[in-house]
Design a protein around this motif. Sequence first.
Motif, short mmCIF file in Angstrom:
data_model
loop_
_atom_site.label_atom_id
_atom_site.label_comp_id
_atom_site.label_asym_id
_atom_site.label_seq_id
_atom_site.Cartn_x
_atom_site.Cartn_y
_atom_site.Cartn_z
N GLU A 102 -4.65 6.10 -3.06
CA GLU A 102 -4.51 6.43 -1.64
C GLU A 102 -3.89 7.81 -1.45
O GLU A 102 -4.34 8.60 -0.61
N ASP A 103 -2.87 8.12 -2.23
CA ASP A 103 -2.17 9.39 -2.05
C ASP A 103 -2.99 10.57 -2.56
O ASP A 103 -2.89 11.68 -2.03
N VAL A 104 -3.82 10.35 -3.59
CA VAL A 104 -4.75 11.41 -4.01
C VAL A 104 -5.73 11.71 -2.88
O VAL A 104 -5.98 12.87 -2.54
N LEU A 105 -6.27 10.67 -2.26
CA LEU A 105 -7.24 10.87 -1.18
C LEU A 105 -6.60 11.53 0.04
O LEU A 105 -7.28 12.26 0.77
N GLN A 106 -5.31 11.30 0.25
CA GLN A 106 -4.64 11.90 1.40
C GLN A 106 -4.58 13.42 1.32
O GLN A 106 -4.45 14.10 2.34
N TYR A 107 -4.70 13.96 0.11
CA TYR A 107 -4.67 15.41 -0.04
C TYR A 107 -6.02 16.05 0.24
O TYR A 107 -6.13 17.28 0.26
N GLY A 108 -7.06 15.24 0.45
CA GLY A 108 -8.37 15.79 0.76
C GLY A 108 -8.56 16.03 2.24
O GLY A 108 -7.74 15.63 3.08
N SER A 109 -9.66 16.69 2.59
CA SER A 109 -9.93 17.00 3.99
C SER A 109 -10.25 15.76 4.80
O SER A 109 -10.25 15.79 6.02
N TYR A 110 -10.54 14.64 4.10
CA TYR A 110 -10.85 13.39 4.80
C TYR A 110 -9.65 12.44 4.80
O TYR A 110 -9.76 11.28 5.16
N GLY A 111 -8.49 12.94 4.38
CA GLY A 111 -7.33 12.08 4.19
C GLY A 111 -6.88 11.36 5.43
O GLY A 111 -6.41 10.23 5.36
N ASN A 112 -7.00 11.98 6.59
CA ASN A 112 -6.53 11.35 7.82
C ASN A 112 -7.67 10.82 8.68
O ASN A 112 -7.48 10.47 9.83
N GLY A 113 -8.86 10.79 8.10
CA GLY A 113 -10.02 10.34 8.87
C GLY A 113 -10.29 8.86 8.68
O GLY A 113 -9.71 8.18 7.84
N SER A 114 -11.23 8.37 9.47
CA SER A 114 -11.56 6.95 9.42
C SER A 114 -12.28 6.57 8.14
O SER A 114 -12.35 5.41 7.79
N SER A 115 -12.84 7.58 7.43
CA SER A 115 -13.61 7.27 6.23
C SER A 115 -12.76 6.69 5.12
O SER A 115 -13.27 6.04 4.22
N THR A 116 -11.45 6.92 5.14
CA THR A 116 -10.60 6.37 4.10
C THR A 116 -9.64 5.31 4.63
O THR A 116 -8.90 4.72 3.86
N SER A 117 -9.65 5.06 5.93
CA SER A 117 -8.65 4.17 6.49
C SER A 117 -8.88 2.71 6.13
O SER A 117 -7.95 1.92 6.15
N SER A 118 -10.11 2.34 5.80
CA SER A 118 -10.40 0.93 5.55
C SER A 118 -10.96 0.69 4.16
O SER A 118 -11.60 -0.33 3.92
N PHE A 119 -10.75 1.63 3.24
CA PHE A 119 -11.33 1.44 1.91
C PHE A 119 -10.60 0.34 1.16
O PHE A 119 -9.42 0.09 1.36
N LYS A 120 -11.33 -0.32 0.28
CA LYS A 120 -10.76 -1.38 -0.54
C LYS A 120 -11.18 -1.16 -1.98
O LYS A 120 -12.33 -0.82 -2.26
N ILE A 121 -10.25 -1.35 -2.89
CA ILE A 121 -10.53 -1.24 -4.31
C ILE A 121 -10.49 -2.63 -4.90
O ILE A 121 -9.46 -3.32 -4.81
N PRO A 122 -11.58 -3.08 -5.49
CA PRO A 122 -11.57 -4.44 -6.06
C PRO A 122 -10.69 -4.51 -7.30
O PRO A 122 -10.58 -3.55 -8.06
N LYS A 123 -10.08 -5.64 -7.51
CA LYS A 123 -9.27 -5.82 -8.71
C LYS A 123 -10.19 -5.88 -9.93
O LYS A 123 -11.28 -6.46 -9.86
N PRO A 124 -9.78 -5.28 -11.02
CA PRO A 124 -10.63 -5.30 -12.22
C PRO A 124 -10.76 -6.71 -12.79
O PRO A 124 -9.82 -7.50 -12.74
N TRP A 125 -11.95 -7.02 -13.31
CA TRP A 125 -12.16 -8.32 -13.93
C TRP A 125 -11.33 -8.46 -15.20
O TRP A 125 -10.85 -9.53 -15.54
N SER A 126 -11.17 -7.34 -15.88
CA SER A 126 -10.40 -7.36 -17.12
C SER A 126 -9.35 -6.26 -17.07
O SER A 126 -9.60 -5.17 -16.54
#
Length: 502
Positions: A102-126
């Motif tokens: 999340e904090d890496v993405l916040q440093y990008g130009s899209y950091g405060n936009g809606s494109s990253t506000s609802s992202f989800k990272i799935p838990k790894p199977w292993s």
Amino acid sequence: MASCHFPEIYAWIHGLPPLSEWRTRSLSLFLCSSSSSKAQPSLELSASRNLDSPPAVSFSISFEFGLHLSLWTSRPYRIIKPSSRRLLDEEAMFGLLVNFVEDVLQYGSYGNGSSTSSFKIPKPWSFSNFGDIFDLAFVTLAFLICVYEAPADLRSWCLHGLKSHLVNCISKDASKLLMKMIGSNLEEQWMRSVNLAITNWILEQQSGHHTIKTPSPLFSYALSAFGIWKVHLYCPVIATDVVSTSNPLTDERLAFSLNYNQLEGVIQFNYKLMIQENWVDVFVDTDNIRFDIVRLVSETLMNEQGEGASEKHFPSRISLRLTPALQNNILSVSVGKSSENATREIATEKAIEAGFEPPNSYLGLKISAGETVTTSMKPWKFEESVLGYSADMHWFLHDPTDGREVSSSKPSRLSLLNPKAWFKDRYSSAYRPFTRQGGVVFAGDEYGEGVRWRLCKSARGKTMEWELRGWIWLSYWPNKHRTSHSETRRLEFRETLYLTIA
């Protein structure tokens, strides 16, 4: 000279003792220093506990040089069982990884936009490779933090220390796993954040007349599965090599627009096996070749400090070479036809004029002849060729007015003054050789019929390595901005693909 040890971050956090065994409020891990002397500034990772109920732990990155300078702090993580031998369980460790992303993405130009506000990272199977992914995300975040948060006099040695860890083999393998975990959309935003930081670092070094080797001038990775070879690549435009330029660029606003972009590319090949009694045929054809030039900052900033987002480079030539690494089983290689040459339609117009002059003069006979040549051609020409057992594929962008290759030429003075020249308003014209966003897409049904390698039957049951090597040319000719500047840049990449002959 920076000294970077970089122990395994995941292993250190995973091995922290329970809170009941802490003798101080925080525990620290040494990361980097400007020299081997302990008296010099150092970059450290710290774990700190709070005294609230229930107890929690947070992590921070800081400089220590007599004074404590905090650069970043994580969210607090509650300790459910203070007496447990493991301070953080897998759930909390995964939450910390998400915090890094999340904090890496916040440093990008899209950091405060809606494109990253609802992202989800799935838990790894292993969790077998989770430590490598965790360490890569942390080092990437530490790199961005040093670019943006570290004092100028401490930033340089810190970044030089971090870059060596970012480009090692373990980090590259972990990058593939991380990109697969977060998905394609977040992958693009991740790379834009990273390459924006790299662009800022390069510009800072150039302003001080320093020459640096960037930590990741080109990031690429390859996948081989289910009948498809796929390569992703990302590179900040400023990190590519200048091949030719009309004149030094002194226009600061234009330089801003040209510098703050990155190349994003996807190369997809279909492969198919046909096993005969005495040989094996390997067929490879183009599925999709896509390249885009994508801005790294907001459109508002492009307009305020630059000449707008439409002043940018465009792909002008693409060359790919596919080579089997071991060739003792190869019998032959065959390529398809190249795209047709431009058709030339020649029409000749002749007119004869005769007139009677006064009696004392000669009969005047005037003859005029004119020839009109019309050229009909596609803007992109595709060629295939063979070098040994390597198959070469080339896409060339041609100037539709004179047929020259754009990558090895520059616009004429007359065309620069012509508002209807093909490269003016090139992203909105109906005859544009690019997508509206300024990229290119080559599909297999339009360019090329593929390549066939014939292998002897001894290749059966083996996994073969194939090297994909590529060169991408990016050119800039004026779009809407009035300037005589033009240039061409180039980057090179290399990836390994795999094919099991079964």
